[in-house]
Design an enzyme around this catalytic site. Structure first.
Site, PDB file in Angstrom:
ATOM      1  N   GLY A   1       7.238   4.221   6.974  1.00 35.86           N
ATOM      2  CA  GLY A   1       5.986   3.775   7.293  1.00 35.86           C
ATOM      3  C   GLY A   1       5.660   3.313   8.659  1.00 35.86           C
ATOM      4  O   GLY A   1       4.487   3.480   9.009  1.00 35.86           O
ATOM      5  N   GLU A   2       6.708   2.891   9.425  1.00 35.06           N
ATOM      6  CA  GLU A   2       6.454   2.553  10.775  1.00 35.06           C
ATOM      7  C   GLU A   2       6.214   3.924  11.811  1.00 35.06           C
ATOM      8  O   GLU A   2       5.478   3.895  12.555  1.00 35.06           O
ATOM      9  CB  GLU A   2       7.441   1.509  11.444  1.00 35.06           C
ATOM     10  CG  GLU A   2       7.918   0.186  10.448  1.00 35.06           C
ATOM     11  CD  GLU A   2       6.940  -0.665  10.480  1.00 35.06           C
ATOM     12  OE1 GLU A   2       5.710  -0.467  11.077  1.00 35.06           O
ATOM     13  OE2 GLU A   2       6.966  -1.866  10.006  1.00 35.06           O
TER      14      GLU A   2
ATOM     15  N   GLY B   1       0.713  -1.133   0.045  1.00 35.48           N
ATOM     16  CA  GLY B   1       0.035   0.088   0.286  1.00 35.48           C
ATOM     17  C   GLY B   1       0.793   1.383  -0.017  1.00 35.48           C
ATOM     18  O   GLY B   1       0.291   2.456  -0.261  1.00 35.48           O
TER      19      GLY B   1
END
Length: 747
Positions: free
Chosen positions: A713-714, A476
């Site tokens: 992302g994290e 994504g």
């Protein structure tokens, strides 16, 4: 007039797969057309612990369209599993769950049988006809009632170098010259990933020794290796395809029992088998963020200098596996503090195994740490941002190494300016708006840097277009878009001339998509592969006669707009297509690997960031509305602003859900989740999400990799829940230490 999105430049690429996704042209795992396909549906246990005494499947087997009912009574033997024993004992800790292996039940919702039929509807109906009888045993699923049984994980006991060993810097128990001290306990409940696309697989055996699976996962190479090992096949005989993924957030990192079940069924029936998990099964089949309780003691001098931190965390795991997370590790590195102690424990319960969920460990641990920092700042009557700046770590206090790069101070300054933090009042309940209490909160964020060996292939086509390939994934974030941008920049071509291929195990080796490692790892491989291809093209151009190539006296070789120039000053160049044509080449190909060197021992590498949140809280009902968010990240060079911005927004949305809504509730009488649909497991919808401003420092980190980029992302979710909780305190004066922050806790 076109509105600029935050600080996103117009040169940012749109998603290269966007049109395919919105028009339905993208093919997801459950959508492949395979001749002779049949459908499987799982039958799951209704007890949390015990054993199966009987399975009555005759009625199901007689139902229309049913081909088989598979269970431990008749399942094939998986070659890589130990031989079944007549009298099965419970698996020792550290043993992955083996589906249809024996009659033992380890958790409610465990697959105990599987119906295969001609259509999905036929399989669903027949599954409802299977009757399973159990010998029930007493189960333990209640975390709080069993926390006294938690202990040091066996994996940690066996490894003295484990990062989860008890850690002590200085003498945190005494906390030095402490004037003000706080102690508190923080709880994060079980939370589930719940992506829009449920997990699904199509398993196809060919000629008995070749297997192709179309599977929703986060690492085709990892799945290929594990299936090859389990079924004793040459690795090249297993192909895994996962080109499009409708969200995963960590749930696709492992090979789960349903994947094995589908492959077993396809082998047993010698037919392609499709298995799609139902939404309820997603709660017991693909892991979750584990229930975690943390205790923090923190002290400081009167002028706001930290003197000591003690951070203890206890996480949940299953009875058969140990799942460890980075829960307490951030407390060692985020702030300059002379005395720090961390301890991590695990509690085994009769539940399925947790797994990594976005911001694993750190999203959990930083909620506690940054809430405690806010509590201590308030006890000192000090602005929370000022307190963080006073304890800013100029180097890594855990490893005694310099940071590879750190611009967290700039993040604080930029975020505070855009949020207008200077308007925050120190005393809670000081500001109201239309009868609602208003509060400001903020929190820091960090996440470790991860780079894994990765390969990429770059191919120049005869027409000057480029194909770049790597067996990476896109769950994504826009992997294909970022890789396209890297390739286009290095080769000096329009991005429309680049096609990036991923999601197939036949492509060059790449790690799974997790731990914010894709851009640092695969992006570096794409960069070096395209550099090698560029250099080959320059060399070929130089071999051409002077009338066919640029005529610079000092040939240095420069590329732009799909052409090679002798120097940057040249006005005329030779196109890539003409270079290949002259040399009678249909294509030019290179494959390169990129991996880390010794820099990880010389520098401490992290992504950093911060979040600023405004909330309104109803004093009458306790309803919390997040009304404004500013988030700022220091993640090295930003490869593509538009998709990076989407990542940051998604992280904030997930953090709001974590803070205010998400909670997988269990009825402990049965050890069964009761929030197994979107009506009961609440996640944010558009109405819950305010305007989110996203900013980046965008300074390349020259030490981490060739592209200077770290993971995003994290870190996008880490700290958001704490910022929300801190804002709620500023609004109400009520400190909520157990998530989610629901109205009943505020009235």
């Amino acid at each position: 007039m076109k509105k600029q999105l935050d600080n996103v430049p117009d040169t940012s690429l749109n998603r290269v797969d966007g049109a395919a996704k919105v028009t339905g042209a993208a093919t997801y795992s459950a959508e492949y057309k395979v001749p002779g396909l049949v459908h499987a549906v799982l039958v799951t246990s209704t007890i949390a612990k015990g054993s199966i005494t009987a399975i009555e499947s005759q009625e199901a087997e007689a139902a229309p369209g049913v081909l088989a009912v598979i269970s431990h009574l008749n399942a094939i033997t998986v070659p890589g599993w130990p031989e079944r024993k007549q009298s099965a004992g419970r698996a020792p800790v550290g043993t992955a769950f083996r589906v249809f292996y024996d009659p033992l039940v380890y958790f409610d919702g465990q697959p105990v049988a599987m119906v295969i039929a001609g259509t999905h509807e036929q399989a669903m109906h027949a599954a409802s006809l299977v009757r399973v009888t159990y010998k029930r045993e007493s189960h333990q699923t209640h975390f709080e009632k069993n926390i006294h049984k938690a202990g040091v994980p066996l994996n940690v006991q066996r490894s003295k170098s484990s990062p989860f060993q008890d850690y002590e810097r200085g003498t945190a128990a005494t906390q030095g010259n402490t004037d003000v001290k706080i102690e508190a306990e923080y709880t994060i409940p079980t939370q589930h990933h719940q992506p829009l696309e449920p997990h699904a697989i199509i398993a196809v055996w060919e000629a008995g020794d070749k297997l192709t699976v179309y599977d929703k996962n986060q690492g085709v190479k990892s799945v290929q290796g594990q299936l090859a090992q389990a079924f004793k096949l040459p690795r090249e005989n297993v192909q895994v395809v996962s080109k499009y993924i409708g969200g995963a957030f960590g749930s696709g990192i492992r090979v789960w029992p349903h994947t094995m079940a589908a492959v077993m069924a396809a082998s047993q029936l010698k037919r392609p088998v499709k298995l799609v998990l139902g939404r309820e099964q997603m709660f017991t089949s693909v892991g979750y963020r584990p229930y975690t309780v943390q205790k923090i003691s923190m002290g400081a001098t009167k002028d706001g200098r930290l003197t000591g931190i003690v951070h203890e965390g206890t996480g949940q795991t299953s009875m058969y596996e140990e799942h460890l997370e980075r829960t307490v590790l951030a407390s060692r590195a985020l702030y300059a503090c002379p005395h720090v102690t961390t301890r991590y424990r695990l509690l085994s319960l009769d539940v399925n195994t947790p797994t990594w969920m976005r911001g694993p460990g750190d999203a959990t641990g930083v909620f506690a740490l940054e809430s405690a920092v806010d509590e201590l700042a308030f006890a000192l009557k000090m602005d929370p941002l000022e307190f963080r700046l006073k304890n800013y770590a100029e180097s890594d206090p855990e490893r005694n190494l310099p940071w590879s790069a750190k611009s967290l101070r700039e993040c604080y300054e930029l975020g505070a300016e855009k949020f207008r933090w200077q308007n925050r009042m120190l005393e809670p309940r000081s500001v109201t708006q239309n009868g609602w209490l208003m509060g400001y909160g903020m929190a820091s964020s960090l996440y470790g840097f991860h780079r894994h060996p990765s390969k990429a292939r770059a191919v120049m086509q005869a027409d000057g277009s480029v194909i770049v390939q790597s067996a990476t994934m896109d769950i994504g974030p826009g992997t294909g878009t970022a890789m396209t941008r890297i390739a286009a920049k290095v080769l000096g071509v329009n991005a429309k001339k680049v096609r990036f291929e991923l999601g197939h195990s036949s492509l060059p080796d790449a790690p799974g998509q997790n731990g914010s490692s894709t851009i640092p790892s695969v992006g570096s491989a794409v960069h070096v592969a395209c550099e090698a291809l560029k250099n080959k093209l320059i060399a070929l151009a130089r071999e051409m006669p002077r009338g066919s190539r640029p005529t610079s006296q000092e040939w240095s070789g420069v590329v732009r707009n799909g052409e090679v120039f002798g120097s940057a000053d040249d006005k005329e160049g030779v196109s890539y297509a003409d270079i290949l044509k002259y040399h009678h080449l249909n294509e030019l190909e290179v494959t390169e690997e990129s991996k880390a060197g010794a820099e990880g021992n010389q520098y401490s590498m992290y992504s950093f960031g911060c979040h600023f949140v405004e909330v309104l809280v109803s004093p009458l009902t306790g309803e919390v509305r997040v009304t404004r968010v500013v988030t700022c990240a220091d993640v090295g060079a930003i490869i593509n602003y538009k998709t990076a911005r989407s990542q940051s927004i998604g992280g904030v949305v997930g953090g709001i859900g974590m803070a205010l809504m998400e909670h997988s509730a269990m009825d402990h009488r049965f050890g069964r989740y009761v929030t197994t649909d979107f009506a009961n497991y609440h996640i944010p919808v558009h109405a819950d999400i305010p305007p989110i401003e996203v900013y980046y420092i965008d300074k390349p980190d020259e030490h981490v990799n060739p592209i200077g980029s770290k993971g995003l992302g994290e870190i996008a979710i880490v700290g958001v829940a704490a910022a929300v909780a801190n804002a709620v305190f500023n609004a109400t004066g009520k400190r909520i230490r157990e998530l989610p922050i629901t109205p009943d806790k505020l009235v």
